[in-house]
Design a protein around this motif. Structure first.
Motif, PDB file in Angstrom:
ATOM      1  N   GLY A   1       0.798  -1.341  -0.050  1.00  0.00           N
ATOM      2  CA  GLY A   1      -0.042   0.077   0.031  1.00  0.00           C
ATOM      3  C   GLY A   1       0.857   1.190   0.017  1.00  0.00           C
TER       4      GLY A   1
ATOM      5  N   GLY B   1       0.498   3.190  -3.497  1.00  0.00           N
ATOM      6  CA  GLY B   1      -0.702   3.584  -3.668  1.00  0.00           C
ATOM      7  C   GLY B   1      -0.644   5.004  -3.045  1.00  0.00           C
TER       8      GLY B   1
ATOM      9  N   ARG C   1      -1.232   8.630  -4.552  1.00  0.00           N
ATOM     10  CA  ARG C   1      -2.406   9.610  -4.038  1.00  0.00           C
ATOM     11  C   ARG C   1      -2.048  10.903  -3.564  1.00  0.00           C
ATOM     12  NH1 ARG C   1      -4.589   4.708  -2.250  1.00  0.00           N
ATOM     13  NH2 ARG C   1      -3.388   4.879  -0.128  1.00  0.00           N
TER      14      ARG C   1
ATOM     15  N   PHE D   1      -0.690   4.880 -11.674  1.00  0.00           N
ATOM     16  CA  PHE D   1       0.117   3.839 -11.915  1.00  0.00           C
ATOM     17  C   PHE D   1       0.737   3.836 -13.202  1.00  0.00           C
ATOM     18  CE2 PHE D   1       1.405  -0.571 -12.321  1.00  0.00           C
ATOM     19  CZ  PHE D   1       2.246  -0.536 -11.323  1.00  0.00           C
TER      20      PHE D   1
END
Length: 142
Positions: free
Chosen positions: A50, A53, A57, A63
């Motif tokens: 994570g 990610g 963000r 991606f």
């Protein structure tokens, strides 16, 4: 819904006025080579699930950006990571072009000078003819 109070910086709504919403024009984001490399290093340094990610963000990236930048780096396209110059490619200058241009200007000047000299000689002939002077030298005929 109509208000009669003066507008003191407060939005006043009038039912007769047409509402127009102005949208800001979206601009394409451009990323520097340093920024791309920094993001790639951060994404590859993540060890916990994570983290990539969260990085995407936080930076507002996708991606697909990482995938494209990794492919560019792997292909050795360091120029692909740098911003590309837009417009037509610059033409290589011929090293002799400046010399040729200078010589062409000199030829043009010399031709103009020769034309003036010929005009002056022609004027001298006409004056000599009017005055009755013989311009022949050493038995030459004019």
């Amino acid at each position: 819904m109509e208000m009669s109070a003066p507008n003191n910086g407060v939005a006043v709504r009038d039912t007769n006025a047409h509402e127009v919403e102005v949208m800001a024009k979206a601009t394409r984001r451009r990323f520097s080579a340093e920024y791309k490399l920094k993001i790639l290093r951060e994404a590859e340094a993540g060890t916990q699930p994570g983290e990539t990610g969260a990085l995407l963000r936080r930076e507002g990236l996708y991606f697909s950006n990482l995938r494209t930048w990794r492919a560019q780096r792997q292909a050795g396209e360091l120029g692909g990571l740098a911003p590309k110059k837009r417009g037509p490619a610059a033409q290589a200058k011929n090293p002799l072009a400046a010399k040729v241009a200078a010589l062409e200007r000199e030829v043009t000047r010399q031709k103009a000078r020769a034309a003036r000299a010929e005009a002056l000689v022609e004027l001298q002939r006409k004056v000599a003819e009017l005055l009755g002077i013989d311009l022949s030298r050493n038995g030459e005929r004019p």
